[in-house]
Design an enzyme around this catalytic site. Structure first.
Site, PDB file in Angstrom:
ATOM      1  N   LEU A 151       0.834  -1.211   0.000  1.00 15.25           N
ATOM      2  CA  LEU A 151       0.000   0.000   0.000  1.00 15.25           C
ATOM      3  C   LEU A 151       0.865   1.255   0.000  1.00 15.25           C
ATOM      4  O   LEU A 151       2.007   1.247   0.464  1.00 15.25           O
ATOM      5  CB  LEU A 151      -0.944   0.013   1.206  1.00 15.25           C
ATOM      6  CG  LEU A 151      -0.389   0.067   2.634  1.00 15.25           C
ATOM      7  CD1 LEU A 151       0.053   1.456   3.035  1.00 15.25           C
ATOM      8  CD2 LEU A 151      -1.441  -0.428   3.595  1.00 15.25           C
ATOM      9  N   CYS A 261       9.552   4.423   3.533  1.00 11.78           N
ATOM     10  CA  CYS A 261       9.876   3.145   2.894  1.00 11.78           C
ATOM     11  C   CYS A 261      11.057   3.189   1.930  1.00 11.78           C
ATOM     12  O   CYS A 261      12.063   2.525   2.158  1.00 11.78           O
ATOM     13  CB  CYS A 261       8.644   2.614   2.185  1.00 11.78           C
ATOM     14  SG  CYS A 261       7.333   2.203   3.340  1.00 11.78           S
ATOM     15  N   LYS A 322       5.006  13.475   0.835  1.00 11.23           N
ATOM     16  CA  LYS A 322       4.195  13.432  -0.390  1.00 11.23           C
ATOM     17  C   LYS A 322       2.807  13.948  -0.018  1.00 11.23           C
ATOM     18  O   LYS A 322       2.497  14.082   1.184  1.00 11.23           O
ATOM     19  CB  LYS A 322       4.128  12.021  -0.962  1.00 11.23           C
ATOM     20  CG  LYS A 322       3.453  11.028  -0.028  1.00 11.23           C
ATOM     21  CD  LYS A 322       3.444   9.652  -0.627  1.00 11.23           C
ATOM     22  CE  LYS A 322       2.052   9.231  -1.001  1.00 11.23           C
ATOM     23  NZ  LYS A 322       1.925   7.875  -1.471  1.00 11.23           N
TER      24      LYS A 322
END
Ligand SMILES: NC(=O)c1ccc[n+]([C@@H]2O[C@H](COP(=O)([O-])OP(=O)(O)OC[C@H]3O[C@@H](n4cnc5c(N)ncnc54)[C@H](O)[C@@H]3O)[C@@H](O)[C@H]2O)c1
Ligand SMILES: O=c1ccn([C@@H]2O[C@H](COP(=O)(O)OP(=O)(O)O[C@H]3O[C@H](CO)[C@@H](O)[C@H](O)[C@H]3O)[C@@H](O)[C@H]2O)c(=O)[nH]1
Length: 436
Positions: A151, A261, A322
């Site tokens: 995800l 990540c 983001k």
């Protein structure tokens, strides 16, 4: 089915909530007492679009509960998900202490068959390590499954409910049947459940993230080269992306990839390579290029102001790594702001969701402004770090009225060069010619 999820961060809470949405009885465990209290009081502790609706619905239906007790979690779940942090360790490897620590505790607490699922992003061989750790503590039968999560923050609910694929790494038929049953409602669209061995599943996650980070980094290099030779990266991007072998997505140049990540996962794969006598040269370059890219606007800003930023005021739009998240982990904005503060600049910052997290880190060294236009008042320049939609079509006249001079440094290429020229701005973006 009865499901337990250990760790209620971006992955754990979305996993728990979405599994409750398909009718499972879910108990989420977290070590953070405040967080658990908040959730027990019906408050979602993170910003993730659409999560609140599902969260409310499933709490009301009594399918989603929260606790700090691992014992309760182990008793409750037939399947126990580990959605724990795997942060970057000092040497670049993934720190497995949370995952292996929880595995040990689970080993001491289980008293009947359980499937323990690694949802965290973990290096090749971790499923074996988890198995070893649990086996040392118990003789009870259990299986360990690798089920990496793909995800994206900002789209987490949609990505979980409608995944392009579900990857499951395991070697037990009993666990396979349970995992297939659990995920059946999520693949009605025909997208596959891909079953493989544990090691391949673990590596699939790192390979996917590292490939995407490499794709972005390649485009950042093309953008930097465009500036040298007078080409326009936006045009190059469109020209390339229409080739279906390349694809349109993840070709947007900017001030580097950030987040919880890509940065740590690329480094962890690189380190895994080293540990196994393999030198991932390409990842070495990706890491170095991305570090540089995060601060690529700084020399431009310094040179525009003749090296003197002391006492200059900058408006910063976008602090999250983001749009559509409040997550600031490895956000390029952090590196830019730290540098500007060191140079004696004053920063007036705005972000729709990430200001509380930035405040925890920067305290009162920044001016937090809760309106994007107010942040530009008396600013010597506007710096854009995140492409939130509300920044895409601003009232340029208002900006000109507010700012000392109409100057924009745009790390996300939000504006059309012709438009911005007509508006009379000095405009420096990524991989395109400077206007003004
Ligand atoms: N964030 C993402 O978009 C994303 C996507 C895919 C995979 N992943 C991976 O999933 C894992 C979790 O990431 P995240 O972003 O959800 O992390 P996070 O930091 O948002 O959340 C982790 C949670 O675990 C809790 N926790 C820590 N130790 C605990 C313990 N012993 N017992 C119970 N709870 C404990 C923390 O309090 C926190 O709430 C990582 O391995 C990450 O790489 C993250
Ligand atoms: O064309 C692009 C696309 C992304 N980015 C940047 O790349 C980073 C990561 O973006 P994105 O992938 O959208 O966000 P994440 O939520 O970090 O999701 C990534 O990391 C997750 C955690 O492992 C994975 O599950 C997801 O599949 C993977 O996309 C951000 O800094 C973006 O600004 C670009 O610079 N250009």
């Amino acid at each position: 089915m009865n499901i337990s999820v250990i760790g209620t961060g971006y992955v754990g809470l979305v996993t728990g909530t979405c599994l409750a949405e398909t009718g499972n009885d879910v108990l989420c465990i977290d070590i953070n007492e405040d967080k658990v209290k908040q959730m027990q009081n019906g408050v979602v502790p993170i910003y993730e679009p659409h999560l609140d609706v599902l969260f409310d619905r499933n709490i009301k239906a009594n399918r989603l509960k929260f606790s700090t007790s691992l014992q309760e979690g182990v008793n409750h779940g037939d399947i126990i998900f580990l959605a724990l942090p795997t942060p970057e360790d000092e040497d670049g490897s993934a720190d497995l202490s949370y995952v292996l620590g929880a595995a040990k505790d689970i080993g001491q607490l289980i008293n009947d068959y359980k499937v323990i699922v690694d949802k965290s992003t973990v290096p090749v061989g971790t499923a074996n390590k988890v198995t070893e750790v649990i086996s040392k503590e118990t003789n009870v039968d259990f299986d360990v499954v690798s089920n990496p999560e793909f995800l994206r923050e900002g789209f987490a609910v949609d990505d979980f409910l409608k995944p392009e694929r579900i990857v499951i790494g395991l070697s037990s038929e009993r666990a396979t049947a349970l995992m297939q049953k659990l995920y059946k409602p999520f693949v009605r669209s025909g997208n596959p459940i891909i079953v493989m061995d544990e090691k391949s599943a673990e590596l699939t996650k790192y390979a996917a993230n590292s490939f995407l980070a490499t794709k972005i980094t390649f485009m950042n290099e093309i953008a930097n080269f465009c500036e040298k030779v007078g080409a326009d990266v936006d045009k190059v991007r469109r020209g390339m992306g229409t080739d279906s072998r390349i694809g349109k997505r993840f070709l947007f140049p900017g001030i580097g990839y950030g987040g919880s990540c890509f940065p740590k996962d690329v480094k962890a794969l690189h380190k895994s390579g080293k540990d196994n006598d393999y030198n991932f040269q390409i990842l070495d370059s990706v890491i170095q290029i991305n570090n540089k890219q995060k601060t690529i606007l700084l020399p431009r800003i310094e040179s525009y102001f003749n090296g003197d930023l002391k006492g200059k005021t900058f408006a910063i739009w976008g602090l999250a790594f983001k749009p559509e998240t409040d997550d600031i982990r490895e956000a390029p904005s952090i590196y830019i702001m730290e540098h500007l503060l060191k140079k004696g600049a004053k920063l007036q910052v705005f972000d729709p969701e990430a200001m509380p997290n930035i405040k925890k880190r920067f305290g009162n060294t920044l001016q937090y402004i809760d309106n994007m236009y107010a942040a530009t008042k008396q600013a010597d320049a506007l710096i854009i770090c995140t492409e939130w939609s509300i920044f895409r079509t601003p009232d340029f006249n208002k900006l000109k009225e507010n700012m000392n001079k109409p100057i924009i440094f745009d790390g996300r290429n939000l504006y059309d060069l012709e438009d911005i020229k007509n508006q009379g701005f000095y405009y420096s973006s990524i991989g395109r010619k400077i206007i003004g």
